[in-house]
Design a protein around this motif. Structure first.
Motif, PDB file in Angstrom:
ATOM      1  N   ASP A   1       0.449  -1.784   0.242  1.00 20.23           N
ATOM      2  CA  ASP A   1       0.459  -0.117  -0.249  1.00 20.23           C
ATOM      3  C   ASP A   1       1.000   1.107   0.001  1.00 20.23           C
ATOM      4  OD1 ASP A   1      -3.141   1.370   0.476  1.00 20.23           O
ATOM      5  OD2 ASP A   1      -1.208   1.962   2.391  1.00 20.23           O
ATOM      6  N   LYS A   2       1.979   1.750   0.656  1.00 21.72           N
ATOM      7  CA  LYS A   2       2.987   2.220   0.592  1.00 21.72           C
ATOM      8  C   LYS A   2       4.070   2.714  -0.391  1.00 21.72           C
ATOM      9  CE  LYS A   2       7.060   4.660   3.329  1.00 21.72           C
ATOM     10  NZ  LYS A   2       8.137   3.867   4.264  1.00 21.72           N
ATOM     11  N   ARG A   3       3.528   1.658  -1.277  1.00 26.66           N
ATOM     12  CA  ARG A   3       4.776   2.329  -2.350  1.00 26.66           C
ATOM     13  C   ARG A   3       2.867   2.216  -3.858  1.00 26.66           C
ATOM     14  NH1 ARG A   3       8.193  -2.203  -6.622  1.00 26.66           N
ATOM     15  NH2 ARG A   3       8.184  -0.936  -8.339  1.00 26.66           N
ATOM     16  N   PHE A   4       2.377   1.714  -3.972  1.00 27.70           N
ATOM     17  CA  PHE A   4       1.234   1.728  -4.513  1.00 27.70           C
ATOM     18  C   PHE A   4       0.187   1.892  -4.232  1.00 27.70           C
ATOM     19  CE2 PHE A   4       3.760  -2.468  -5.972  1.00 27.70           C
ATOM     20  CZ  PHE A   4       4.389  -1.529  -6.687  1.00 27.70           C
ATOM     21  N   GLY A   5      -0.523   1.997  -3.319  1.00 24.71           N
ATOM     22  CA  GLY A   5      -1.547   2.825  -2.712  1.00 24.71           C
ATOM     23  C   GLY A   5      -2.158   4.634  -3.478  1.00 24.71           C
ATOM     24  N   GLN A   6      -1.267   5.066  -4.002  1.00 26.08           N
ATOM     25  CA  GLN A   6      -2.197   6.460  -4.576  1.00 26.08           C
ATOM     26  C   GLN A   6      -2.215   5.732  -6.326  1.00 26.08           C
ATOM     27  OE1 GLN A   6      -3.134   8.890  -3.726  1.00 26.08           O
ATOM     28  NE2 GLN A   6      -2.818   7.084  -1.278  1.00 26.08           N
ATOM     29  N   VAL A   7      -1.543   4.852  -6.585  1.00 29.70           N
ATOM     30  CA  VAL A   7      -2.548   4.074  -8.452  1.00 29.70           C
ATOM     31  C   VAL A   7      -3.210   4.178  -8.951  1.00 29.70           C
ATOM     32  CG1 VAL A   7      -1.366   2.644 -10.086  1.00 29.70           C
ATOM     33  CG2 VAL A   7      -0.276   2.571  -8.516  1.00 29.70           C
ATOM     34  N   SER A   8      -3.613   4.583  -9.518  1.00 28.27           N
ATOM     35  CA  SER A   8      -4.863   4.863  -9.985  1.00 28.27           C
ATOM     36  C   SER A   8      -4.793   3.897 -12.098  1.00 28.27           C
ATOM     37  CB  SER A   8      -5.012   6.693 -10.781  1.00 28.27           C
ATOM     38  OG  SER A   8      -5.259   7.158  -9.733  1.00 28.27           O
ATOM     39  N   TYR A   9      -6.146   3.556 -12.485  1.00 31.58           N
ATOM     40  CA  TYR A   9      -6.826   3.511 -13.567  1.00 31.58           C
ATOM     41  C   TYR A   9      -7.587   4.366 -14.235  1.00 31.58           C
ATOM     42  CZ  TYR A   9     -11.354   2.154 -12.355  1.00 31.58           C
ATOM     43  OH  TYR A   9     -12.655   2.342 -12.253  1.00 31.58           O
ATOM     44  N   SER A  10      -7.314   4.302 -15.014  1.00 31.73           N
ATOM     45  CA  SER A  10      -8.340   4.304 -16.758  1.00 31.73           C
ATOM     46  C   SER A  10      -7.984   3.675 -17.961  1.00 31.73           C
ATOM     47  CB  SER A  10      -7.123   5.304 -17.394  1.00 31.73           C
ATOM     48  OG  SER A  10      -7.751   6.491 -18.193  1.00 31.73           O
ATOM     49  N   PHE A  11      -9.036   4.059 -19.039  1.00 35.91           N
ATOM     50  CA  PHE A  11      -9.223   3.467 -19.453  1.00 35.91           C
ATOM     51  C   PHE A  11     -10.143   4.188 -20.635  1.00 35.91           C
ATOM     52  CE2 PHE A  11     -13.047   2.154 -17.040  1.00 35.91           C
ATOM     53  CZ  PHE A  11     -14.548   2.435 -17.932  1.00 35.91           C
ATOM     54  N   ASN A  12     -10.246   3.195 -22.279  1.00 33.63           N
ATOM     55  CA  ASN A  12     -10.977   3.832 -23.283  1.00 33.63           C
ATOM     56  C   ASN A  12     -12.187   4.052 -23.635  1.00 33.63           C
ATOM     57  OD1 ASN A  12      -9.035   2.078 -24.101  1.00 33.63           O
ATOM     58  ND2 ASN A  12      -9.984   3.034 -26.214  1.00 33.63           N
ATOM     59  N   ARG A  13     -13.624   4.744 -23.733  1.00 31.47           N
ATOM     60  CA  ARG A  13     -14.103   4.579 -24.417  1.00 31.47           C
ATOM     61  C   ARG A  13     -13.802   4.341 -26.423  1.00 31.47           C
ATOM     62  NH1 ARG A  13     -15.974   8.738 -21.592  1.00 31.47           N
ATOM     63  NH2 ARG A  13     -17.488   8.834 -19.750  1.00 31.47           N
ATOM     64  N   LYS A  14     -14.345   3.168 -26.440  1.00 33.27           N
ATOM     65  CA  LYS A  14     -14.680   3.261 -28.157  1.00 33.27           C
ATOM     66  C   LYS A  14     -14.607   4.267 -29.036  1.00 33.27           C
ATOM     67  CE  LYS A  14     -12.765  -1.344 -28.832  1.00 33.27           C
ATOM     68  NZ  LYS A  14     -11.741  -1.380 -29.498  1.00 33.27           N
ATOM     69  N   GLU A  15     -16.400   4.881 -27.989  1.00 34.99           N
ATOM     70  CA  GLU A  15     -16.390   5.994 -29.362  1.00 34.99           C
ATOM     71  C   GLU A  15     -16.945   7.418 -28.296  1.00 34.99           C
ATOM     72  OE1 GLU A  15     -20.122   4.593 -30.586  1.00 34.99           O
ATOM     73  OE2 GLU A  15     -19.863   3.397 -31.920  1.00 34.99           O
ATOM     74  N   LYS A  16     -16.490   8.178 -28.555  1.00 38.42           N
ATOM     75  CA  LYS A  16     -16.300   9.219 -27.738  1.00 38.42           C
ATOM     76  C   LYS A  16     -17.646  10.079 -26.771  1.00 38.42           C
ATOM     77  CE  LYS A  16     -14.740  14.458 -27.677  1.00 38.42           C
ATOM     78  NZ  LYS A  16     -14.179  15.490 -28.624  1.00 38.42           N
ATOM     79  N   LYS A  17     -17.628  10.426 -26.010  1.00 38.59           N
ATOM     80  CA  LYS A  17     -19.222  10.239 -25.366  1.00 38.59           C
ATOM     81  C   LYS A  17     -19.632  11.980 -26.254  1.00 38.59           C
ATOM     82  CE  LYS A  17     -20.849  10.946 -20.716  1.00 38.59           C
ATOM     83  NZ  LYS A  17     -20.336  10.877 -18.704  1.00 38.59           N
ATOM     84  N   ALA A  18     -20.661  12.272 -25.951  1.00 40.87           N
ATOM     85  CA  ALA A  18     -21.586  13.355 -26.752  1.00 40.87           C
ATOM     86  C   ALA A  18     -22.152  13.899 -25.924  1.00 40.87           C
ATOM     87  CB  ALA A  18     -22.068  12.523 -28.038  1.00 40.87           C
TER      88      ALA A  18
END
Length: 236
Positions: free
Chosen positions: A99-116
């Motif tokens: 947790d000390k090393r990785f507790g602030q790691v986040s995730y992200s991913f892409n949409r196939k189509e841009k949100k309108a």
């Protein structure tokens, strides 16, 4: 699949056992998208139960946490679609590992189509601008999906520091149109390593699977895998 005295680290042998039990890793005769006839098939999409996801995320997290030299990163990026759940579960598992090393790691991913509507955009989760990013995905075959993910990260202002996949098939890339299928060629992972100059990690490799088969005394499947490896061995 795991032998009583597995030659592999625990996180690998446990994951291999889970993969074979769930039918995610199967042995037989399989025609791949490339047209090659493979003696095995891997489908990480079948690792969808809580217990199986725990095995998978633990193996990913251990691979990232124990890599030398140590990786510093802020975000795990999961390319749509299979990379999305991987990025989420591995992010959580990293915090339980350290947790000390990785507790602030986040995730992200892409949409196939841009949100309108709403806030718009093509990303969900952490922004990437100024962040050190690791791509998380299942298998790299031709490298196309990875190149698309790299383009997204660069466009959003992120810095790609590594890529990790569930399985390295350790075989040369399929020939492009007009290329000799028997000509020497790099693996998809080898080509990506050379192109971007970054570590490309694999939780499991073809060698891992074969070591486990040999330890189990599964000579028939081992021989078929060995023949396949010799036929499609990459130059890297």
């Amino acid at each position: 699949m795991a032998a009583l005295a597995s030659p592999l680290p625990p996180h690998k042998s446990v994951l291999l056992d889970a993969c074979t039990s769930a039918g995610c890793l199967a042995f037989g005769t399989f025609t791949l998208k490339s047209g090659r006839v493979s003696p095995y098939f891997f489908n990480a999409g079948k690792l969808h139960s809580a217990t199986l996801l725990r095995c998978l995320s633990t193996a990913f997290a251990q691979t990232l946490a124990t890599y030398e030299p140590a990786l510093d990163f802020d975000v795990l990026f999961g390319p749509a679609y299979k990379g999305i759940p991987l990025a989420a579960v591995v992010t959580e598992k990293l915090a339980t590992v350290d947790d000390k090393r990785f507790g602030q790691v986040s995730y992200s991913f892409n949409r196939k189509e841009k949100k309108a509507y709403g806030d718009g955009g093509t990303l969900v989760g952490s922004e990437l601008k100024g962040k050190r990013v690791v791509i998380v995905d299942d298998v790299m075959t031709a490298g196309t999906a990875i190149r698309e993910a790299v383009d997204i990260i660069e466009r959003e202002g992120g810095v790609l520091v590594a890529i990790i996949v569930a399985l390295d098939r350790m075989e040369k890339m399929p020939p492009r149109d007009g290329e000799d299928p028997d000509a020497p060629a790099p693996s998809a992972i080898g080509e990506v390593r050379a192109r971007y100059g970054i570590p490309v990690l694999a939780v499991l490799t073809l060698d891992d699977i074969m070591k486990e088969l040999k330890a189990l005394g599964n000579d028939e499947d081992f021989k078929r895998m060995d023949d396949y490896r010799a036929k499609y061995r990459p130059v890297d």
